[in-house]
Design a protein around this motif. Sequence first.
Motif, PDB file in Angstrom:
ATOM      1  N   ASP A 179       0.825  -1.210   0.000  1.00 43.57           N
ATOM      2  CA  ASP A 179       0.000   0.000   0.000  1.00 43.57           C
ATOM      3  C   ASP A 179       0.858   1.258   0.000  1.00 43.57           C
ATOM      4  OD1 ASP A 179      -2.290  -1.469  -0.039  1.00 43.57           O
ATOM      5  OD2 ASP A 179      -2.765  -1.217   2.092  1.00 43.57           O
ATOM      6  N   ARG A 180       1.939   1.239   0.771  1.00 41.30           N
ATOM      7  CA  ARG A 180       2.820   2.404   0.797  1.00 41.30           C
ATOM      8  C   ARG A 180       3.496   2.609  -0.564  1.00 41.30           C
ATOM      9  NH1 ARG A 180       0.273   2.562   4.592  1.00 41.30           N
ATOM     10  NH2 ARG A 180      -0.703   3.968   3.100  1.00 41.30           N
ATOM     11  N   ALA A 181       3.829   1.495  -1.221  1.00 40.79           N
ATOM     12  CA  ALA A 181       4.442   1.592  -2.543  1.00 40.79           C
ATOM     13  C   ALA A 181       3.452   2.174  -3.546  1.00 40.79           C
ATOM     14  CB  ALA A 181       4.924   0.216  -3.007  1.00 40.79           C
ATOM     15  N   VAL A 182       2.206   1.712  -3.508  1.00 40.84           N
ATOM     16  CA  VAL A 182       1.179   2.242  -4.413  1.00 40.84           C
ATOM     17  C   VAL A 182       0.926   3.714  -4.122  1.00 40.84           C
ATOM     18  CG1 VAL A 182      -1.238   2.074  -5.103  1.00 40.84           C
ATOM     19  CG2 VAL A 182       0.097  -0.010  -4.750  1.00 40.84           C
ATOM     20  N   GLU A 183       0.947   4.072  -2.852  1.00 43.93           N
ATOM     21  CA  GLU A 183       0.760   5.478  -2.471  1.00 43.93           C
ATOM     22  C   GLU A 183       1.821   6.360  -3.116  1.00 43.93           C
ATOM     23  OE1 GLU A 183       1.300   8.279   1.501  1.00 43.93           O
ATOM     24  OE2 GLU A 183       1.069   6.109   1.714  1.00 43.93           O
ATOM     25  N   PHE A 184       3.086   5.934  -3.024  1.00 47.06           N
ATOM     26  CA  PHE A 184       4.161   6.737  -3.605  1.00 47.06           C
ATOM     27  C   PHE A 184       4.075   6.754  -5.130  1.00 47.06           C
ATOM     28  CE2 PHE A 184       8.384   6.994  -5.542  1.00 47.06           C
ATOM     29  CZ  PHE A 184       8.805   8.228  -5.054  1.00 47.06           C
ATOM     30  N   VAL A 185       3.844   5.578  -5.707  1.00 50.20           N
ATOM     31  CA  VAL A 185       3.777   5.485  -7.175  1.00 50.20           C
ATOM     32  C   VAL A 185       2.606   6.302  -7.710  1.00 50.20           C
ATOM     33  CG1 VAL A 185       3.295   3.902  -9.086  1.00 50.20           C
ATOM     34  CG2 VAL A 185       4.951   3.271  -7.339  1.00 50.20           C
TER      35      VAL A 185
END
Length: 230
Positions: free
Chosen positions: A31-37
Amino acid sequence: MAVLAESGSNPDVDLLYDINGLAKDAPHWFDRAVEFVGEYGLLVAMVLLVVGCWWSVRRRADEDLPATMAALVWAPLAAAIAVLVNVPIRGFVERPRPFLTHQGLDVLVSGKTDYSFVSDHATITMALGVGLFVAHRKFGVAGIGLALLEGFCRVYMGVHYPTDVIGGFALGTAVALLLSPLATALLTPVMKAVEGAPRVGWIVRRRSARVGLVRGARTPVAAEERDLAA
């Protein structure tokens, strides 16, 4: 037109819950990766794709290169114009963010207080992708793919309805395509002038490509002179 979707039976809302629901079952790091991306990464990737396209096409030794460069310059300009067009659209529709109207969403980005329709991120990325497609097919397909991924991320993050994203795709595509002929006609002479300038000509064409083009133009003349001599 304050709200476009308020009922949970609305397909737009149903799809929002279906896509955002994936975040509830995903690992925290994902989720954190999707947030940044979704918030920054794909925008940066689109900029790098435009730069990569510029770096690639400027090595070509053909006479149509200024027109191609004009189309490439138009891509970020189209994105900027599309965002400006979106300002009055958002003010007219006044659609709240989905997490303000619907309960149970897993919102990955906090602090969003502006209106939801249409998505700026979807608008920018699709305008860049379509603009790239006009300039260079391969880079354009990659750009459109990144734009589609951006749209998915915005819904996954819980900050946009699917129709916000679709509206952004439509707006970005319309601006990039409809104004492309006029923009290319205006920008091509500028690119030709830049190409001929001694100090900044490298922006349009690499020195080796310019030399190759000149040499290639002389080849038919030289061949004709050899035929006459024979």
